[in-house]
Design a protein around this motif. Structure first.
Motif, PDB file in Angstrom:
ATOM      1  N   LEU A  48      36.812  41.428  38.140  1.00  0.00           N
ATOM      2  CA  LEU A  48      37.083  42.859  38.024  1.00  0.00           C
ATOM      3  C   LEU A  48      38.542  43.167  38.354  1.00  0.00           C
ATOM      4  O   LEU A  48      39.233  43.865  37.594  1.00  0.00           O
ATOM      5  N   LEU A  49      39.019  42.635  39.455  1.00  0.00           N
ATOM      6  CA  LEU A  49      40.405  42.863  39.861  1.00  0.00           C
ATOM      7  C   LEU A  49      41.379  42.237  38.858  1.00  0.00           C
ATOM      8  O   LEU A  49      42.368  42.866  38.469  1.00  0.00           O
ATOM      9  N   GLY A  50      41.092  41.010  38.433  1.00  0.00           N
ATOM     10  CA  GLY A  50      41.957  40.338  37.476  1.00  0.00           C
ATOM     11  C   GLY A  50      42.006  41.054  36.137  1.00  0.00           C
ATOM     12  O   GLY A  50      43.072  41.192  35.532  1.00  0.00           O
ATOM     13  N   SER A  51      40.854  41.515  35.679  1.00  0.00           N
ATOM     14  CA  SER A  51      40.805  42.239  34.401  1.00  0.00           C
ATOM     15  C   SER A  51      41.578  43.549  34.483  1.00  0.00           C
ATOM     16  O   SER A  51      42.305  43.910  33.555  1.00  0.00           O
ATOM     17  N   ALA A  52      41.419  44.256  35.588  1.00  0.00           N
ATOM     18  CA  ALA A  52      42.162  45.509  35.771  1.00  0.00           C
ATOM     19  C   ALA A  52      43.661  45.244  35.772  1.00  0.00           C
ATOM     20  O   ALA A  52      44.442  45.994  35.168  1.00  0.00           O
ATOM     21  N   LEU A  53      44.080  44.183  36.442  1.00  0.00           N
ATOM     22  CA  LEU A  53      45.496  43.838  36.481  1.00  0.00           C
ATOM     23  C   LEU A  53      46.015  43.512  35.087  1.00  0.00           C
ATOM     24  O   LEU A  53      47.111  43.937  34.710  1.00  0.00           O
ATOM     25  N   LEU A  54      45.239  42.785  34.312  1.00  0.00           N
ATOM     26  CA  LEU A  54      45.651  42.457  32.942  1.00  0.00           C
ATOM     27  C   LEU A  54      45.769  43.708  32.074  1.00  0.00           C
ATOM     28  O   LEU A  54      46.716  43.841  31.293  1.00  0.00           O
ATOM     29  N   VAL A  55      44.828  44.623  32.213  1.00  0.00           N
ATOM     30  CA  VAL A  55      44.879  45.867  31.439  1.00  0.00           C
ATOM     31  C   VAL A  55      46.134  46.664  31.789  1.00  0.00           C
ATOM     32  O   VAL A  55      46.845  47.150  30.903  1.00  0.00           O
ATOM     33  N   THR A  61      44.654  34.153  37.067  1.00  0.00           N
ATOM     34  CA  THR A  61      44.265  33.406  38.268  1.00  0.00           C
ATOM     35  C   THR A  61      43.168  34.127  39.032  1.00  0.00           C
ATOM     36  O   THR A  61      42.222  33.496  39.517  1.00  0.00           O
ATOM     37  N   LEU A  62      43.261  35.438  39.127  1.00  0.00           N
ATOM     38  CA  LEU A  62      42.214  36.205  39.800  1.00  0.00           C
ATOM     39  C   LEU A  62      40.879  36.071  39.072  1.00  0.00           C
ATOM     40  O   LEU A  62      39.831  35.918  39.708  1.00  0.00           O
ATOM     41  N   ILE A  63      40.913  36.120  37.754  1.00  0.00           N
ATOM     42  CA  ILE A  63      39.679  35.970  36.980  1.00  0.00           C
ATOM     43  C   ILE A  63      39.076  34.589  37.214  1.00  0.00           C
ATOM     44  O   ILE A  63      37.865  34.456  37.426  1.00  0.00           O
ATOM     45  N   GLN A  64      39.917  33.565  37.224  1.00  0.00           N
ATOM     46  CA  GLN A  64      39.436  32.203  37.448  1.00  0.00           C
ATOM     47  C   GLN A  64      38.961  31.984  38.885  1.00  0.00           C
ATOM     48  O   GLN A  64      38.218  31.052  39.151  1.00  0.00           O
ATOM     49  N   ILE A  68      55.158  40.692  32.713  1.00  0.00           N
ATOM     50  CA  ILE A  68      54.940  39.298  32.305  1.00  0.00           C
ATOM     51  C   ILE A  68      54.420  38.481  33.480  1.00  0.00           C
ATOM     52  O   ILE A  68      53.518  37.650  33.324  1.00  0.00           O
ATOM     53  N   PHE A  69      54.972  38.704  34.678  1.00  0.00           N
ATOM     54  CA  PHE A  69      54.513  37.971  35.856  1.00  0.00           C
ATOM     55  C   PHE A  69      53.095  38.360  36.258  1.00  0.00           C
ATOM     56  O   PHE A  69      52.386  37.574  36.887  1.00  0.00           O
ATOM     57  N   MET A  70      52.659  39.555  35.909  1.00  0.00           N
ATOM     58  CA  MET A  70      51.322  40.000  36.268  1.00  0.00           C
ATOM     59  C   MET A  70      50.228  39.288  35.470  1.00  0.00           C
ATOM     60  O   MET A  70      49.101  39.164  35.937  1.00  0.00           O
TER      61      MET A  70
END
Length: 127
Positions: free
Chosen positions: A98-105, A90-93, A82-84
């Motif tokens: 790329l990093l933010g999307s990978a983290l969300l996945v 925030t990374l995407i914004q 949930i914290f991720m």
């Protein structure tokens, strides 16, 4: 517990991966701070130590909790996922799509694995 469901193994792997990354980043931060790259040495040491502690905790949750089928391992695993989500957003914004999307996945996969019915049965024992 003799047979672990695939969803439980996947959940443990996701949490362990997050733990290894936190340990790596914490160690990197400490090394860079000790090399003199940090503007604020105290903050650099604190951030590095925090990364090491969080990483060690996540590894304990993965192997000492989830893979052993301990019920307590689920809550910190779910909270981590949930914290991720806001971190990934925030990374995407921040133009790190790329990093933010990978983290969300990874977070969604981990959350799905932790909340899957086979994982629930393995950890809680309900049918």
């Amino acid at each position: 517990m003799s047979k672990r469901p695939l969803s439980l193994v996947l959940a443990a792997l996701v949490v362990a991966l997050e733990g290894l990354i936190a340990v790596g980043l914490g160690g990197y931060g400490l090394v860079e701070t000790l090399r003199g790259a940090a503007g604020d040495v105290t903050a650099g040491i604190a951030a590095g130590a925090f990364g090491l502690l969080i990483g060690a905790g996540l590894l304990w949750v993965a192997w000492g909790g989830l893979l052993k089928g301990e019920r307590w391992g689920r809550a910190p695993g779910v909270l981590t996922q949930i914290f991720m989500v806001p971190v990934g957003v925030t990374l995407i914004q921040s133009e790190q799509a790329l990093l933010g999307s990978a983290l969300l996945v990874v977070a969604v996969a981990g959350l799905g694995a932790l909340l899957a019915p086979p994982t629930t049965r393995a950890l809680i024992g309900e049918d």
